[in-house]
Design a protein around this motif. Structure first.
Motif, PDB file in Angstrom:
ATOM      1  N   HIS A 174       1.686  -5.442  -7.507  1.00  0.00           N
ATOM      2  CA  HIS A 174       0.539  -4.767  -6.895  1.00  0.00           C
ATOM      3  C   HIS A 174       0.590  -3.284  -7.235  1.00  0.00           C
ATOM      4  CE1 HIS A 174      -0.306  -8.213  -4.107  1.00  0.00           C
ATOM      5  NE2 HIS A 174       0.980  -8.438  -4.363  1.00  0.00           N
ATOM      6  N   ILE A 175      -0.569  -2.679  -7.440  1.00  0.00           N
ATOM      7  CA  ILE A 175      -0.681  -1.236  -7.626  1.00  0.00           C
ATOM      8  C   ILE A 175      -1.649  -0.701  -6.578  1.00  0.00           C
ATOM      9  CG2 ILE A 175      -1.438   0.619  -9.175  1.00  0.00           C
ATOM     10  CD1 ILE A 175      -0.510  -1.068 -11.526  1.00  0.00           C
ATOM     11  N   ASN A 176      -1.155   0.209  -5.768  1.00  0.00           N
ATOM     12  CA  ASN A 176      -1.972   0.803  -4.703  1.00  0.00           C
ATOM     13  C   ASN A 176      -2.648  -0.261  -3.842  1.00  0.00           C
ATOM     14  OD1 ASN A 176      -1.276   3.388  -5.621  1.00  0.00           O
ATOM     15  ND2 ASN A 176      -3.012   3.435  -7.050  1.00  0.00           N
ATOM     16  N   GLY A 177      -1.877  -1.311  -3.517  1.00  0.00           N
ATOM     17  CA  GLY A 177      -2.369  -2.358  -2.638  1.00  0.00           C
ATOM     18  C   GLY A 177      -3.254  -3.388  -3.300  1.00  0.00           C
ATOM     19  N   VAL A 178      -3.463  -3.273  -4.618  1.00  0.00           N
ATOM     20  CA  VAL A 178      -4.339  -4.195  -5.350  1.00  0.00           C
ATOM     21  C   VAL A 178      -3.490  -5.053  -6.290  1.00  0.00           C
ATOM     22  CG1 VAL A 178      -6.283  -4.391  -6.939  1.00  0.00           C
ATOM     23  CG2 VAL A 178      -6.240  -2.547  -5.236  1.00  0.00           C
ATOM     24  N   LEU A 179      -3.747  -6.369  -6.307  1.00  0.00           N
ATOM     25  CA  LEU A 179      -2.989  -7.257  -7.181  1.00  0.00           C
ATOM     26  C   LEU A 179      -3.239  -6.887  -8.637  1.00  0.00           C
ATOM     27  CD1 LEU A 179      -1.134  -9.771  -7.394  1.00  0.00           C
ATOM     28  CD2 LEU A 179      -3.230 -11.154  -7.573  1.00  0.00           C
ATOM     29  N   LYS A 208      12.654 -12.888 -22.002  1.00  0.00           N
ATOM     30  CA  LYS A 208      12.679 -11.535 -22.547  1.00  0.00           C
ATOM     31  C   LYS A 208      11.550 -10.752 -21.890  1.00  0.00           C
ATOM     32  CE  LYS A 208       9.916 -12.871 -26.606  1.00  0.00           C
ATOM     33  NZ  LYS A 208       9.883 -14.309 -26.361  1.00  0.00           N
ATOM     34  N   TYR A 209      11.517  -9.445 -22.122  1.00  0.00           N
ATOM     35  CA  TYR A 209      10.434  -8.627 -21.588  1.00  0.00           C
ATOM     36  C   TYR A 209       9.122  -8.991 -22.272  1.00  0.00           C
ATOM     37  CZ  TYR A 209      13.630  -5.614 -18.997  1.00  0.00           C
ATOM     38  OH  TYR A 209      14.555  -5.132 -18.103  1.00  0.00           O
ATOM     39  N   GLU A 210       8.077  -9.098 -21.456  1.00  0.00           N
ATOM     40  CA  GLU A 210       6.747  -9.407 -21.965  1.00  0.00           C
ATOM     41  C   GLU A 210       5.753  -8.376 -21.446  1.00  0.00           C
ATOM     42  OE1 GLU A 210       5.962 -13.382 -20.670  1.00  0.00           O
ATOM     43  OE2 GLU A 210       7.323 -14.293 -22.141  1.00  0.00           O
ATOM     44  N   LEU A 211       4.640  -8.234 -22.168  1.00  0.00           N
ATOM     45  CA  LEU A 211       3.568  -7.335 -21.745  1.00  0.00           C
ATOM     46  C   LEU A 211       2.487  -8.135 -21.042  1.00  0.00           C
ATOM     47  CD1 LEU A 211       3.264  -5.052 -24.901  1.00  0.00           C
ATOM     48  CD2 LEU A 211       4.336  -4.498 -22.713  1.00  0.00           C
ATOM     49  N   LEU A 212       2.020  -7.606 -19.928  1.00  0.00           N
ATOM     50  CA  LEU A 212       0.974  -8.269 -19.147  1.00  0.00           C
ATOM     51  C   LEU A 212      -0.197  -7.324 -18.949  1.00  0.00           C
ATOM     52  CD1 LEU A 212       2.973 -10.062 -16.299  1.00  0.00           C
ATOM     53  CD2 LEU A 212       2.194 -11.024 -18.465  1.00  0.00           C
ATOM     54  N   VAL A 213      -1.381  -7.903 -18.973  1.00  0.00           N
ATOM     55  CA  VAL A 213      -2.589  -7.144 -18.689  1.00  0.00           C
ATOM     56  C   VAL A 213      -2.625  -6.769 -17.210  1.00  0.00           C
ATOM     57  CG1 VAL A 213      -5.104  -7.292 -18.558  1.00  0.00           C
ATOM     58  CG2 VAL A 213      -3.899  -8.165 -20.572  1.00  0.00           C
ATOM     59  N   ILE A 214      -2.984  -5.542 -16.920  1.00  0.00           N
ATOM     60  CA  ILE A 214      -3.198  -5.089 -15.538  1.00  0.00           C
ATOM     61  C   ILE A 214      -4.643  -5.391 -15.168  1.00  0.00           C
ATOM     62  CG2 ILE A 214      -3.211  -3.088 -13.999  1.00  0.00           C
ATOM     63  CD1 ILE A 214      -1.110  -1.819 -15.830  1.00  0.00           C
ATOM     64  N   SER A 215      -4.846  -5.974 -14.014  1.00  0.00           N
ATOM     65  CA  SER A 215      -6.196  -6.358 -13.611  1.00  0.00           C
ATOM     66  C   SER A 215      -7.121  -5.146 -13.566  1.00  0.00           C
ATOM     67  CB  SER A 215      -6.176  -7.042 -12.239  1.00  0.00           C
ATOM     68  OG  SER A 215      -5.867  -6.106 -11.228  1.00  0.00           O
ATOM     69  N   ASP A 216      -8.406  -5.378 -13.812  1.00  0.00           N
ATOM     70  CA  ASP A 216      -9.381  -4.287 -13.787  1.00  0.00           C
ATOM     71  C   ASP A 216      -9.404  -3.597 -12.427  1.00  0.00           C
ATOM     72  OD1 ASP A 216     -10.096  -4.747 -16.403  1.00  0.00           O
ATOM     73  OD2 ASP A 216     -11.803  -6.036 -15.899  1.00  0.00           O
ATOM     74  N   GLU A 217      -9.264  -4.399 -11.360  1.00  0.00           N
ATOM     75  CA  GLU A 217      -9.297  -3.819 -10.014  1.00  0.00           C
ATOM     76  C   GLU A 217      -8.116  -2.872  -9.803  1.00  0.00           C
ATOM     77  OE1 GLU A 217      -9.522  -6.977 -10.756  1.00  0.00           O
ATOM     78  OE2 GLU A 217     -11.619  -7.457 -10.228  1.00  0.00           O
ATOM     79  N   ALA A 218      -6.942  -3.278 -10.305  1.00  0.00           N
ATOM     80  CA  ALA A 218      -5.761  -2.421 -10.164  1.00  0.00           C
ATOM     81  C   ALA A 218      -5.893  -1.158 -11.003  1.00  0.00           C
ATOM     82  CB  ALA A 218      -4.508  -3.193 -10.550  1.00  0.00           C
ATOM     83  N   LYS A 219      -6.485  -1.273 -12.182  1.00  0.00           N
ATOM     84  CA  LYS A 219      -6.705  -0.086 -13.020  1.00  0.00           C
ATOM     85  C   LYS A 219      -7.631   0.902 -12.319  1.00  0.00           C
ATOM     86  CE  LYS A 219      -6.058  -2.291 -17.546  1.00  0.00           C
ATOM     87  NZ  LYS A 219      -6.742  -2.746 -18.789  1.00  0.00           N
ATOM     88  N   LYS A 220      -8.651   0.374 -11.666  1.00  0.00           N
ATOM     89  CA  LYS A 220      -9.600   1.243 -10.965  1.00  0.00           C
ATOM     90  C   LYS A 220      -8.951   1.959  -9.785  1.00  0.00           C
ATOM     91  CE  LYS A 220     -13.624  -1.580 -12.185  1.00  0.00           C
ATOM     92  NZ  LYS A 220     -14.645  -2.548 -11.681  1.00  0.00           N
ATOM     93  N   SER A 221      -7.887   1.387  -9.260  1.00  0.00           N
ATOM     94  CA  SER A 221      -7.228   1.995  -8.096  1.00  0.00           C
ATOM     95  C   SER A 221      -6.300   3.149  -8.477  1.00  0.00           C
ATOM     96  CB  SER A 221      -6.412   0.934  -7.339  1.00  0.00           C
ATOM     97  OG  SER A 221      -5.202   0.635  -8.016  1.00  0.00           O
ATOM     98  N   THR A 247       0.826  -1.217   0.000  1.00  0.00           N
ATOM     99  CA  THR A 247       0.000   0.000   0.000  1.00  0.00           C
ATOM    100  C   THR A 247       0.854   1.258   0.000  1.00  0.00           C
ATOM    101  OG1 THR A 247      -0.094   0.123   2.420  1.00  0.00           O
ATOM    102  CG2 THR A 247      -1.751  -1.251   1.310  1.00  0.00           C
ATOM    103  N   GLY A 248       0.233   2.378  -0.342  1.00  0.00           N
ATOM    104  CA  GLY A 248       0.933   3.654  -0.363  1.00  0.00           C
ATOM    105  C   GLY A 248       1.297   4.151   1.017  1.00  0.00           C
ATOM    106  N   SER A 249       0.566   3.724   2.034  1.00  0.00           N
ATOM    107  CA  SER A 249       0.800   4.213   3.393  1.00  0.00           C
ATOM    108  C   SER A 249       1.926   3.477   4.116  1.00  0.00           C
ATOM    109  CB  SER A 249      -0.487   4.083   4.209  1.00  0.00           C
ATOM    110  OG  SER A 249      -0.899   2.711   4.280  1.00  0.00           O
ATOM    111  N   PHE A 250       2.440   2.414   3.530  1.00  0.00           N
ATOM    112  CA  PHE A 250       3.497   1.632   4.178  1.00  0.00           C
ATOM    113  C   PHE A 250       4.776   2.468   4.293  1.00  0.00           C
ATOM    114  CE2 PHE A 250       7.182  -1.249   3.764  1.00  0.00           C
ATOM    115  CZ  PHE A 250       6.990  -2.041   4.890  1.00  0.00           C
ATOM    116  N   ASP A 251       5.436   2.335   5.429  1.00  0.00           N
ATOM    117  CA  ASP A 251       6.679   3.069   5.685  1.00  0.00           C
ATOM    118  C   ASP A 251       7.869   2.229   5.218  1.00  0.00           C
ATOM    119  OD1 ASP A 251       8.780   4.586   6.528  1.00  0.00           O
ATOM    120  OD2 ASP A 251       8.303   4.461   8.672  1.00  0.00           O
ATOM    121  N   ASP A 252       8.488   2.634   4.089  1.00  0.00           N
ATOM    122  CA  ASP A 252       9.631   1.884   3.550  1.00  0.00           C
ATOM    123  C   ASP A 252      10.946   2.642   3.744  1.00  0.00           C
ATOM    124  OD1 ASP A 252       9.477   3.940   1.712  1.00  0.00           O
ATOM    125  OD2 ASP A 252       8.754   2.696   0.064  1.00  0.00           O
TER     126      ASP A 252
END
Length: 754
Positions: free
Chosen positions: A693-698, A708-721, A630-635
């Motif tokens: 994960h993006i903003n805490g969402v898988l 080699k580098y590949e392109l992956l679909v970002i989950s709908d839930e992560a896009k919404k976040s 998550t964004g609030s995590f202290d790293d």
């Protein structure tokens, strides 16, 4: 009316004769059966005329239950003897639909038939669509000849061998060595399979058997070559026993309306003008009808019905790259790898409707091309490809597929069958490309000489109207022909050439087992495996996005996805082996059509990969608290490091920060502006298992490694976040077990136009 009653009497006679055989015939059950198996009518089996581009009105279908018997090498033909078993023709001996479901090198077929009375005085032609591999035909105890080749139409004039007033005996001897000889056989292999990409072999009659009456002077072959640049169809009509003064009369029709009538001579090419031609393409597969007659005065010696499509395939330069053009326009070729196997009929689809289904479903998925893999289909499959509109890359069946220490390739036999394939399928407008070799199989003779150049010259001499793919997966780097094609599994790869159009001839092989639709439950194989349809769809969409880049940035012309259906132990089809879809067909169609019809005009790296920028991440080798994504995590206690992270020899990745423990956790902030999130993808190279994960969402996860580098679909839930115009957090976890290790992740956005 007379013809109707004659046919009715003939059908009744055929029914009574076949009923005697069918009393002892029973259907076998394969591990999977298709829904069309229930539609079999053994008294009227595959009733469609088998040669749609040279069709005669009067003919007799000989499919049905025949006598059958296992044979031995060198034995005398069982002339006049009832054979010990029965078989349903034209299904291969190994198939469930044949009623035998066994494999034998030597077999015999037998049946009797009557010649209709009003065929008296005619020449009677006997046709076999194909017999695998060596066959000898006997009529009333007399041998008509021996044929070798498992994909060729076989025809004999049987009139000299017929006897008045009796039931005629038809006897067929078959010998099929499969992999014991270096002959074309495609994916056939005697079990147990050397590799799990090989399948059940096919022995004997596997296409329709039929007879037809003709005059002594009759049409033997048509050769049609469309010429859209000059508004004409070039036509050559070859005839047997042509008489002086006999002319060829050809008429072309547009939905029943005559558009041209031309008179010519047999054996000489002439042209039919097609003004303002309606061009054939996958989007508009228009077909003209054609009739061809042999005429002298008021006498018509022969008449056949046919059809043709006006289209042109060529290589032309666009944007500095040689590309595949259809009708003088660039058309990206995207298709399935289609093996043409059936769980119940093996090489032979149960019905014509099933054959049509296999073509139509590929159109439904949004493809405009199909690579017919290491098999030559029966004529009606190409009819449906012509009529429904899909371009065909036609493979020549290979001679030593995937064998350790295979027998020497019979290069003369390979050449003969290659020429027959081209001659036999020349008129089909859907065939745009001949594929001569696959993955080096048979490409060199027993002395190590590379045959590719000579074979390309041969194919070009026989057909200059189509493209030539000299070798799908051009391992020997033969830069001859028209298409440079490499394979790449599982994700596609970019290919460049200054002289040839480029294509990724195979990619994919993503396995997903559909419950209750497996040939070998819990034992299926594939290049990579997933456990949900959604995962399969997402991986595929990422691969298609990679192809969109290669199309736009590298000028590539096409790609072939493995594959249309599961086949036996392979479970990497979009359809199960019994033709049930595993994925959302409409969704796949949208993805495919976007690639075919659009081009990327701009690529924005929201988060660059290591090879493109010095991107700094926070990282740790110690397992963090649960809220680490998550964004609030202290790293604050995490270390700073420049991507990519890894250890060992990473050919396609750039290691800037050493990572040699078994696990790593990464975090980074990024900002994103207003975009179409449908065109937002992760760009990742991983070794091995990962989570993003993006903003805490898988957003995505995967197992294994990528080379080699590949392109992956970002989950709908992560896009919404995603937070537009403010900071977002991307968090990555990667786990390594053995060997090299690497992780690097980017985010990329694409802008399209038509």
């Amino acid at each position: 009316m007379k013809l109707f009653f004659r046919l009715l009497v003939l059908l009744i006679g055929t029914f009574l004769a076949s009923t005697v055989y069918s009393q002892n015939w029973t259907l076998k059950q394969a591990p999977l059966m298709t829904r069309w198996a229930d539609d079999l009518d053994i008294e009227n089996l595959l009733p469609e005329y088998p040669r749609p581009q040279m069709e005669r009105a009067d003919w007799l279908n000989l499919n049905g239950v025949w006598e059958f018997q296992v044979g031995e090498a060198g034995e005398n033909p069982p002339i006049g003897k009832t054979l010990s078993d029965t078989i349903l023709v034209p299904f291969p001996v190994e198939s469930a639909l044949s009623g035998v479901m066994e494999q034998h090198e030597h077999i015999w077929y037998r049946r009797t038939f009557s010649v209709p009375e009003d065929w008296d005085g005619k020449q009677i032609l006997l046709h076999f669509g194909a017999i695998d591999w060596e066959s000898e035909i006997f009529i009333n105890g007399k041998s008509l000849g021996i044929h070798q080749g498992g994909y060729d139409e076989i025809s004999y004039n049987i009139s000299p061998y017929l006897v008045k007033g009796i039931e005629q005996e038809l006897l067929v001897r078959v010998y099929d060595p499969t992999e014991a000889k270096g002959i074309p056989r495609g994916k056939q292999e005697t079990p147990p399979h050397n590799l799990l990409i090989m399948y059940t072999p096919v022995t004997g009659i596997w296409q329709t058997v039929w007879m037809e009456p003709v005059e002594n002077c009759h049409i033997d072959q048509l050769k049609m070559t469309p010429d859209i640049d000059n508004d004409q169809l070039k036509l050559a009509v070859f005839a047997d026993n042509i008489q002086a003064g006999v002319k060829v009369v050809a008429k072309a029709f547009d939905n029943g309306k005559i558009v041209a009538t031309v008179t010519g001579t047999a054996g000489n090419e002439f042209s039919i003008p097609i003004k303002d031609a309606k061009l054939w393409s996958p989007k508009s597969p228009f077909l003209y009808d054609l009739t061809v007659e042999l005429v002298k005065g008021s006498t018509v010696f022969d008449k056949v019905d046919s059809y043709f499509g006006m289209r042109k395939v060529s290589i032309a330069n666009e944007g500095g790259n040689p590309k595949i053009f259809l009708n003088n326009e660039f058309v990206y070729n995207l298709g399935f790898l289609d093996q043409g196997y059936w769980p119940d009929g093996i090489y032979t689809a149960p019905t014509d409707e099933a054959l049509k289904f296999d073509v139509q479903i590929q159109k439904d998925f949004g493809y405009n091309m199909v690579r017919k893999h290491l098999k030559v289909e029966r004529q009606r499959w190409y009819y449906w490809a012509d009529k429904l509109g899909i371009m065909v890359w036609q493979d020549m069946p290979s001679a030593n597929s995937y064998r350790h220490n295979p027998p020497p390739v019979d290069t003369l036999q390979y050449r003969k069958e290659l020429e027959r394939m081209i001659d036999g399928r020349y008129n089909s407008p859907s065939i745009t490309t001949w594929v001569i070799y696959n993955e080096t199989q048979g490409q060199k003779d027993e002395n190590g000489n590379n045959l590719t150049g000579r074979m390309v010259e041969l194919v070009r001499s026989k057909d200059s109207s189509r493209l030539i793919n000299p070798a799908s997966d051009n391992i020997f780097k033969d830069y001859v022909g028209d298409i440079l094609d490499y394979h790449s599994y599982p994700s596609p790869r970019a290919i460049e050439s200054e002289t040839m159009a480029t294509a990724c001839g195979e990619f994919g092989s993503v396995g997903f087992a559909l419950e209750d639709h497996e040939w070998m439950p819990d034992s299926g194989v594939s290049m990579i495996m997933v456990n949900t349809a959604e995962k399969l769809e997402d991986i595929y969409e990422g691969y298609i996005q990679m192809l969109a880049q290669y199309k736009s940035e590298d000028g590539m012309s096409g790609a072939v996805f493995t594959q249309l259906t599961d086949v036996e132990q392979e479970i990497n089809g979009f359809l199960s082996y019994d033709r049930v879809s595993k994925v959302d067909i409409d969704k796949m169609k949208k993805i495919n059509e976007k690639l075919i019809e659009n081009v990327i005009v701009k690529t924005d790296e929201i988060l660059p990969i290591a090879s493109n920028a010095a991107t700094v991440w926070k990282y740790t080798f110690k397992e963090p608290a649960k809220n680490w994504t998550t964004g609030s995590f202290d790293d604050a206690s995490w270390e700073l490091g420049q991507a990519g992270f890894g250890h060992g020899n990473i050919e396609k990745g750039k290691v800037n920060t050493n990572w040699d423990t078994d696990k790593i956790w990464l975090r980074k902030s990024f900002e994103i502006n207003q975009i179409d999130s449908d065109d937002l993808f992760l760009k990742i190279m991983h070794d091995e298992d990962f989570e993003v994960h993006i903003n805490g969402v898988l957003a995505a996860s995967g197992k294994g490694h990528s080379s080699k580098y590949e392109l992956l679909v970002i989950s709908d839930e992560a896009k919404k976040s995603l937070k537009i115009g403010s900071l977002n957090t991307i968090a990555v976890y990667c786990k390594q077990t053995v060997g090299n290790q690497f992780i690097d992740v980017g985010i990329v956005h694409f802008l399209y136009r038509k």
